[in-house]
Scaffold this active site. Sequence first.
Site, PDB file in Angstrom:
ATOM      1  CG  HIS A 125      -5.639   2.486  -1.898  1.00 26.58           C
ATOM      2  ND1 HIS A 125      -6.647   2.461  -2.842  1.00 26.58           N
ATOM      3  CD2 HIS A 125      -4.774   3.455  -2.304  1.00 26.58           C
ATOM      4  CE1 HIS A 125      -6.394   3.381  -3.775  1.00 26.58           C
ATOM      5  NE2 HIS A 125      -5.271   3.999  -3.469  1.00 26.58           N
ATOM      6  CG  HIS A 128      -7.144  -5.562   1.071  1.00 31.41           C
ATOM      7  ND1 HIS A 128      -6.104  -6.012   1.829  1.00 31.41           N
ATOM      8  CD2 HIS A 128      -7.518  -6.615   0.286  1.00 31.41           C
ATOM      9  CE1 HIS A 128      -5.851  -7.283   1.505  1.00 31.41           C
ATOM     10  NE2 HIS A 128      -6.686  -7.663   0.574  1.00 31.41           N
ATOM     11  CG  HIS A 131      -5.208   8.350  -1.659  1.00 33.23           C
ATOM     12  ND1 HIS A 131      -6.230   8.605  -2.546  1.00 33.23           N
ATOM     13  CD2 HIS A 131      -4.431   7.396  -2.240  1.00 33.23           C
ATOM     14  CE1 HIS A 131      -6.079   7.829  -3.607  1.00 33.23           C
ATOM     15  NE2 HIS A 131      -4.993   7.090  -3.450  1.00 33.23           N
ATOM     16  CD  GLU A 132      -1.290   5.478  -1.134  1.00 33.99           C
ATOM     17  OE1 GLU A 132      -1.660   4.306  -1.302  1.00 33.99           O
ATOM     18  OE2 GLU A 132      -1.147   6.276  -2.076  1.00 33.99           O
TER      19      GLU A 132
HETATM   20 ZN   LIG Z   1      -4.294   5.473  -4.492  1.00 33.01          ZN
END
Ligand SMILES: [Zn+2]
Length: 232
Positions: free
Chosen positions: A103, A107, A99-100
């Site tokens: 991100h 980006h 999940h991270e």
């Molecule tokens: Zn998150």
Amino acid sequence: MFFDPMYFVFALPALLFGLWAQWRVKSALKKYSQERVYSGMSGSEIARRILDSRNLRDVRVEPTQGFLSDHYDPSTRVLRLSPQVYQGNSVAAAGIAAHETGHALQHAEGYMPLQIRTFMVPTVQIGSWLGPIIFMVGLFTTRLFGTTLAWVGLALFGATALFALVTLPVELDASKRAREILTTQGFVYQGQLDGVSRVLNAAALTYVAAAVQSLSTLMYYAFLLTGFGRDD
Ligand SMILES: [Zn+2]
């Protein structure tokens, strides 16, 4: 300030929802931190592997302290994972790490909701604490300024609520990416995807709860302001 029972009418449902969401996260983590992920890889290894496969070798993966402190920092392009996720090779650790990483992919792609969110950060950092102060001062000085100052405080705090709303698509998209990547790159087998989903869906609920909390505070402010001077 005096005690206002109306505050609880606005705040209590959101508060209970928030507590329920936190309980869901804890119970999902408890269960899926026990189950070893199919690939046997730790969260940091999975994150590194995904980033490398997307040619994001310059995005660093670092350990950080604290429970569920996992985050991606767009300003330094560093993915920081909590000890349980960084070292852990559970289904929960794999889900959070992916999940991270999602991100970081957002980006790199210039994903619009993330850009809006990042752009709003400075305003929100000020608005979340200064907004309520200006609002309260404005509410008690209506003889001097009318309701203008209170509306300024409300608008400033409103940025916080808007930020919480913009966060939702960003979080849901990162989780969607995580599920896809984890299965297509073979980190989890199909049967483990359910565990990943439960952990990530519970985490998403806490963001929904945060949005509900700031919206209900905003509604309470609007209630105070529109009702001010009418019934005293
Ligand atoms: Zn998150």
